[in-house]
Structures are given as structure tokens and as C-alpha cells.
Design a protein around this motif. Structure first.
Motif, PDB file in Angstrom:
ATOM      1  N   LEU A  70     -15.917 -30.255  39.229  1.00 33.51           N
ATOM      2  CA  LEU A  70     -17.122 -30.668  38.510  1.00 33.51           C
ATOM      3  C   LEU A  70     -17.120 -32.161  38.218  1.00 33.51           C
ATOM      4  N   ARG A  71     -15.952 -32.736  38.015  1.00 35.09           N
ATOM      5  CA  ARG A  71     -15.851 -34.172  37.700  1.00 35.09           C
ATOM      6  C   ARG A  71     -16.238 -35.051  38.888  1.00 35.09           C
ATOM      7  N   ALA A  74     -19.973 -35.373  37.697  1.00 34.13           N
ATOM      8  CA  ALA A  74     -20.377 -35.353  36.294  1.00 34.13           C
ATOM      9  C   ALA A  74     -19.211 -35.756  35.408  1.00 34.13           C
ATOM     10  N   VAL A  76     -16.996 -34.462  32.486  1.00 27.93           N
ATOM     11  CA  VAL A  76     -16.666 -33.110  32.025  1.00 27.93           C
ATOM     12  C   VAL A  76     -15.527 -33.179  31.015  1.00 27.93           C
ATOM     13  N   ILE A  98     -20.639 -30.811  29.873  1.00 25.30           N
ATOM     14  CA  ILE A  98     -20.925 -31.509  31.121  1.00 25.30           C
ATOM     15  C   ILE A  98     -22.084 -32.477  30.910  1.00 25.30           C
ATOM     16  N   THR A 100     -24.456 -34.921  33.078  1.00 24.34           N
ATOM     17  CA  THR A 100     -24.815 -35.176  34.469  1.00 24.34           C
ATOM     18  C   THR A 100     -26.278 -35.604  34.531  1.00 24.34           C
ATOM     19  N   THR A 135     -24.214 -21.367  32.581  1.00 25.97           N
ATOM     20  CA  THR A 135     -24.533 -22.777  32.429  1.00 25.97           C
ATOM     21  C   THR A 135     -25.873 -22.880  31.722  1.00 25.97           C
TER      22      THR A 135
END
Length: 163
Positions: A70-71, A74, A76, A98, A100, A135
Motif C-alpha cells: 500500500l505504501r 499512499a 500508510v 491511509i 492517498t 476500506t
């Protein structure tokens, strides 16, 4: 491209959630996605299911890999992390914050992840990690968090009669 799960599971979707084709809603790499249509505050809360067979079944390592993935797109941070489940189905949960962009605008999301280590009901020597995720925007959490817990509690290996 949507994927398939390495073991068959069964679950119940809470009221207000609708399945959607993963590829059509921008969720490649998951086997299943459900959308919460009432939560469309410039972001539709969603539940996803993904999974894979792994040689390494350390749930903590898998959770850390998810954060690293995910990083790539974004910012995180891990808000909480806990191990649990049962001896038959060990689990790890973590909540991520998160930051983003979505359609060019900044958005703050919360992702609740649950990792389950499951054996295939048809072949007990075969195990897989099932990844469940909710999410949502922080403003949507009160509306959908209980649904996600209900959904997670409904997950079980498919019975021997499952297709």
C-alpha cells in the motif's frame, strides 16, 4: 484481473452490501468485492476478499507485506494490530490509516484487514491465507464497521458439498 481463492469458503453478506465484478470497479487482484451503496461520500465503502497459497504462513509477515504494498501509492500507518482466531483458523487483524488521492483529490481512508489461515475442506494438507478488508472513509466507519464484523464472523470453509 480478478483472481480466484485457493480454498473454497462460504460467507453471508450483510444487508445493504452488493457484490460487484472486481475488474469493473477497479479492484484487480481480488476474488470478491462488495460495495455499500449508501456510503457514497465521494468514496464507496467496500469489502474485499483475496487469498493465496503461501509456503510461509506467518500472518504477521503477510500483514507487513500488505502495508509495504500500500505504501507504493499512499502514506500508510498501522493504527492497531492483534493476533487471534482459533487453533483451527488462526487470524491476525490490523487497522491502517491511509492518505492517498482519488480522482486527483486527497482522501483519508481507514482499512480494517483480517488475515485467516485456512485449510481446504477437500484437502486438509492444503492451506491458504484469506485476506479480508474493509476500506472506508473515517466518516463512514460508524455506518459499516459492525457490518464488516458480521461478515468476518460468517466466513467458514465451504462444506464438502460446495461446488
Amino acid at each position: 484481473m480478478a483472481t480466484t481463492l485457493p480454498v473454497k469458503i462460504e460467507f453471508s453478506l450483510p444487508e445493504g452490501w452488493q457484490p460487484a465484478p472486481p475488474d469493473e470497479v477497479g479492484a484487480p487482484g481480488v476474488a470478491f468485492i462488495a460495495l455499500h451503496s449508501e456510503s457514497q461520500d465521494k468514496f464507496t465503502a467496500n469489502i474485499t476478499i483475496a487469498g493465496k497459497v503461501r509456503d510461509e504462513a506467518d500472518l504477521l509477515t503477510l500483514a507487513q507485506e500488505s502495508v509495504h504494498r500500500l505504501r507504493e501509492g499512499a502514506t500508510v500507518s498501522v493504527a492497531t494490530q492483534a493476533q487471534g482466531g482459533t487453533p483451527e483458523v488462526p487470524a491476525l487483524t490490523q487497522t491502517l490509516r491511509i492518505s492517498t488521492t482519488l480522482r486527483g483529490l486527497p482522501v483519508e481512508l481507514v482499512q480494517s484487514q483480517v488475515y485467516l489461515l485456512m485449510n481446504d475442506a477437500h484437502d486438509p494438507s492444503k492451506h491458504a491465507v484469506i485476506e479480508l478488508a474493509l476500506t472506508a472513509k473515517q466518516s463512514q466507519l460508524d455506518q459499516v464497521a459492525d457490518d464488516f464484523e458480521e461478515f468476518v464472523r460468517s466466513i467458514r470453509p465451504a462444506g464438502p458439498d460446495a461446488a
